[in-house]
Write an enzyme that holds these catalytic residues in place. Structure first.
Site, PDB file in Angstrom:
ATOM      1  N   LEU A  65     -17.440 -12.752   7.937  1.00  0.00           N
ATOM      2  CA  LEU A  65     -17.687 -12.590   9.475  1.00  0.00           C
ATOM      3  C   LEU A  65     -18.956 -11.459   9.383  1.00  0.00           C
ATOM      4  O   LEU A  65     -18.801 -10.295   8.704  1.00  0.00           O
ATOM      5  CB  LEU A  65     -16.888 -12.473  10.435  1.00  0.00           C
ATOM      6  N   PRO A  66     -19.811 -11.583  10.649  1.00  0.00           N
ATOM      7  CA  PRO A  66     -20.812 -10.401  10.803  1.00  0.00           C
ATOM      8  C   PRO A  66     -20.236  -8.956  10.913  1.00  0.00           C
ATOM      9  O   PRO A  66     -20.794  -7.914  10.235  1.00  0.00           O
ATOM     10  CB  PRO A  66     -21.498 -10.692  11.810  1.00  0.00           C
ATOM     11  N   THR A  96     -18.312  -7.096   5.447  1.00  0.00           N
ATOM     12  CA  THR A  96     -18.544  -5.584   5.511  1.00  0.00           C
ATOM     13  C   THR A  96     -18.402  -5.011   6.876  1.00  0.00           C
ATOM     14  O   THR A  96     -19.238  -5.313   7.620  1.00  0.00           O
ATOM     15  CB  THR A  96     -20.108  -5.463   4.880  1.00  0.00           C
ATOM     16  N   LYS A 171     -17.836   0.398  -0.951  1.00  0.00           N
ATOM     17  CA  LYS A 171     -19.124  -0.460  -0.812  1.00  0.00           C
ATOM     18  C   LYS A 171     -20.238   0.559  -0.052  1.00  0.00           C
ATOM     19  O   LYS A 171     -21.355   0.520  -0.360  1.00  0.00           O
ATOM     20  CB  LYS A 171     -18.824  -1.783  -0.096  1.00  0.00           C
ATOM     21  N   LYS A 246     -27.139  -1.809   8.812  1.00  0.00           N
ATOM     22  CA  LYS A 246     -25.770  -1.918   9.279  1.00  0.00           C
ATOM     23  C   LYS A 246     -24.890  -1.074   8.459  1.00  0.00           C
ATOM     24  O   LYS A 246     -23.981  -0.387   8.784  1.00  0.00           O
ATOM     25  CB  LYS A 246     -25.337  -3.306   9.200  1.00  0.00           C
TER      26      LYS A 246
HETATM   27  P1  NAD Z   1     -24.525 -14.340   8.659  1.00  0.00           P
HETATM   28  O1  NAD Z   1     -24.655 -14.035  10.015  1.00  0.00           O
HETATM   29  O2  NAD Z   1     -25.229 -15.448   8.075  1.00  0.00           O
HETATM   30  O3  NAD Z   1     -23.118 -15.344   8.738  1.00  0.00           O
HETATM   31  C1  NAD Z   1     -22.063 -15.012   9.811  1.00  0.00           C
HETATM   32  C2  NAD Z   1     -21.376 -16.326  10.184  1.00  0.00           C
HETATM   33  O4  NAD Z   1     -20.031 -16.055  10.889  1.00  0.00           O
HETATM   34  C3  NAD Z   1     -22.078 -17.030  11.076  1.00  0.00           C
HETATM   35  O5  NAD Z   1     -22.411 -18.445  10.552  1.00  0.00           O
HETATM   36  C4  NAD Z   1     -21.464 -17.031  12.427  1.00  0.00           C
HETATM   37  O6  NAD Z   1     -21.493 -18.256  13.236  1.00  0.00           O
HETATM   38  C5  NAD Z   1     -19.952 -16.807  12.062  1.00  0.00           C
HETATM   39  N1  NAD Z   1     -19.174 -16.439  12.964  1.00  0.00           N
HETATM   40  C6  NAD Z   1     -19.302 -15.354  13.826  1.00  0.00           C
HETATM   41  N2  NAD Z   1     -18.190 -15.292  14.578  1.00  0.00           N
HETATM   42  C7  NAD Z   1     -17.214 -16.306  14.280  1.00  0.00           C
HETATM   43  C8  NAD Z   1     -15.937 -16.476  14.672  1.00  0.00           C
HETATM   44  N3  NAD Z   1     -15.147 -15.910  15.427  1.00  0.00           N
HETATM   45  N4  NAD Z   1     -15.118 -17.771  14.114  1.00  0.00           N
HETATM   46  C9  NAD Z   1     -16.151 -18.361  13.129  1.00  0.00           C
HETATM   47  N5  NAD Z   1     -17.330 -18.058  12.793  1.00  0.00           N
HETATM   48  C10 NAD Z   1     -17.834 -17.000  13.323  1.00  0.00           C
HETATM   49  O7  NAD Z   1     -24.024 -13.347   7.923  1.00  0.00           O
HETATM   50  P2  NAD Z   1     -23.960 -13.306   6.177  1.00  0.00           P
HETATM   51  O8  NAD Z   1     -25.454 -12.765   5.607  1.00  0.00           O
HETATM   52  O9  NAD Z   1     -23.314 -14.516   5.592  1.00  0.00           O
HETATM   53  O10 NAD Z   1     -23.008 -12.168   6.050  1.00  0.00           O
HETATM   54  C11 NAD Z   1     -21.597 -12.018   6.132  1.00  0.00           C
HETATM   55  C12 NAD Z   1     -21.001 -10.569   6.071  1.00  0.00           C
HETATM   56  O11 NAD Z   1     -21.339 -10.333   4.790  1.00  0.00           O
HETATM   57  C13 NAD Z   1     -21.481  -9.335   6.691  1.00  0.00           C
HETATM   58  O12 NAD Z   1     -20.289  -8.681   7.095  1.00  0.00           O
HETATM   59  C14 NAD Z   1     -22.456  -9.086   5.919  1.00  0.00           C
HETATM   60  O13 NAD Z   1     -22.630  -7.570   6.293  1.00  0.00           O
HETATM   61  C15 NAD Z   1     -21.930  -9.066   4.345  1.00  0.00           C
HETATM   62  N6  NAD Z   1     -22.771  -9.168   3.524  1.00  0.00           N
HETATM   63  C16 NAD Z   1     -23.852  -9.988   3.411  1.00  0.00           C
HETATM   64  C17 NAD Z   1     -24.929  -9.746   2.544  1.00  0.00           C
HETATM   65  C18 NAD Z   1     -26.068 -10.664   2.680  1.00  0.00           C
HETATM   66  O14 NAD Z   1     -26.973 -10.348   1.547  1.00  0.00           O
HETATM   67  N7  NAD Z   1     -26.521 -11.671   3.338  1.00  0.00           N
HETATM   68  C19 NAD Z   1     -24.832  -9.211   1.381  1.00  0.00           C
HETATM   69  C20 NAD Z   1     -23.440  -8.528   1.181  1.00  0.00           C
HETATM   70  C21 NAD Z   1     -22.622  -8.656   2.165  1.00  0.00           C
END
Ligand code: NAD
Length: 295
Positions: A65-66, A96, A171, A246
């Site tokens: 999740l975000p 994260t 991390k 972030k």
């Molecule tokens: P994203 O915004 O693409 O995905 C998050 C998803 O969570 C969305 O699809 C949203 O609809 C869903 N969501 C939010 N609240 C929800 C709930 N209550 N129930 C169900 N679904 C819900 O983000 P992402 O890029 O996939 O990143 C996810 C996590 O991974 C974050 O914490 C981010 O910091 C971490 N991360 C991302 C990357 C990257 O390159 N994108 C790399 C490493 C870590």
């Protein structure tokens, strides 16, 4: 085969959940965005109409999740999953988030007889798609051992950093260092350019000298120097400036709590924040080079 509930099918979560399906797990998933669930179903996954439904008969719950507030709400709200899951379940949060929230979720889970690990990832969307993510795990050794085979279906390097919350701290330390290395590399390369040097030649020199670092080795920030990098693709793809911001905010929060001295981290946070405000938030973080190179 273990029954898994997967919550959060975003840029990272969807390919991670698909890799679990490919590895033979029965995965039932939920996201707030119906189109994401449909993409998951098309890849062989099972859909749920709520997080609760996804977790109904699950032995393992994974969330991606975000931010901390979403994770806290999912697990610890009045009708959150920790009030529903049976004893003996394993919860893996790969989002994260701040270590404090991770520890709070872990404490509530343990009280309910549920295992918990924080397992943030490194490797980005391409790593999630290729199943080559690094997982940085915080949790008890027995929980780590239990989660490892599942994490191996989504990643290549699985690290155990320490107790609950340590995955998030490790991390955060890594990404703060990464931001400093990237900004420093861009700074040195631009100074070389301004003094008549070819950035490719300067990069070749520094990568074999004591300034050597990951940005010089595989992620050169100067356009045209290293084929295949975001810098050679107008800074598209890769790791967004907004996500680096972030992570830097999380790092400064950690530093504040532990009274750590982090002038380099503070400087990098200010730089990347100014860079995002100049309309670069969606660009790869190596675009910090543009801050120095004003062309
Ligand atoms: P994203 O915004 O693409 O995905 C998050 C998803 O969570 C969305 O699809 C949203 O609809 C869903 N969501 C939010 N609240 C929800 C709930 N209550 N129930 C169900 N679904 C819900 O983000 P992402 O890029 O996939 O990143 C996810 C996590 O991974 C974050 O914490 C981010 O910091 C971490 N991360 C991302 C990357 C990257 O390159 N994108 C790399 C490493 C870590």
């Amino acid at each position: 085969m273990t029954k898994i509930a997967f919550i959060g099918l975003g840029n990272m979560g969807l390919p991670m959940a698909v890799n679990l399906v490919k590895a033979g797990y029965r995965v039932k998933a939920f996201d707030l965005i119906p189109a994401s669930i449909q993409s998951f179903v098309a890849a062989g996954g099972k859909q749920a109409s709520s997080a609760k439904e996804a977790a109904e008969d699950a032995e393992v719950v994974i969330s991606m999740l975000p931010a901390g507030k979403h994770v806290n709400e999912l697990y610890r709200s009045e009708d959150g999953l920790l009030a529903q899951l049976p004893k003996g379940c394993l919860v893996i949060d790969s989002s994260t988030i701040d270590a404090t929230t991770a520890r709070q979720v872990g404490a509530t889970a343990f009280k309910a007889g549920i295992d918990f690990i924080d397992a943030p990832v490194s490797g980005g969307v391409s790593g999630a798609e290729a199943g080559t993510l690094s997982f940085i795990v915080g949790g008890e050794a027995a929980c780590f051992a239990r989660a490892k085979p599942i994490l191996e279906a989504m990643g290549k390097n699985i690290f155990h950093a320490g107790g609950v919350g340590s995955g998030q701290i490790a991390k955060t330390c890594n990404n703060m260092l990464l931001s400093v290395l990237m900004a420093g590399t861009a700074e040195a390369l631009q100074m070389g350019i301004e003094n008549g040097l070819d950035p490719k030649i300067l990069s070749d020199i520094m990568v074999k000298s004591s300034g050597r670092n990951w940005a010089l080795e595989v992620y050169n920030p100067v356009p045209g120097v290293m084929p295949g990098t975001p810098a050679c693709n107008n800074y598209q793809g890769g790791f967004m400036v907004d996500l680096m911001n972030k992570d830097l905010n999380l790092a400064l929060g950690v530093a504040q709590e532990s009274s750590s001295t982090v002038p380099m981290g503070e400087q990098a946070a200010a730089l990347f924040e100014a860079h995002a405000k100049a309309n670069n938030g969606k660009c790869d973080f190596s675009s910090i080079f543009k801050y120095y190179n004003k062309e």
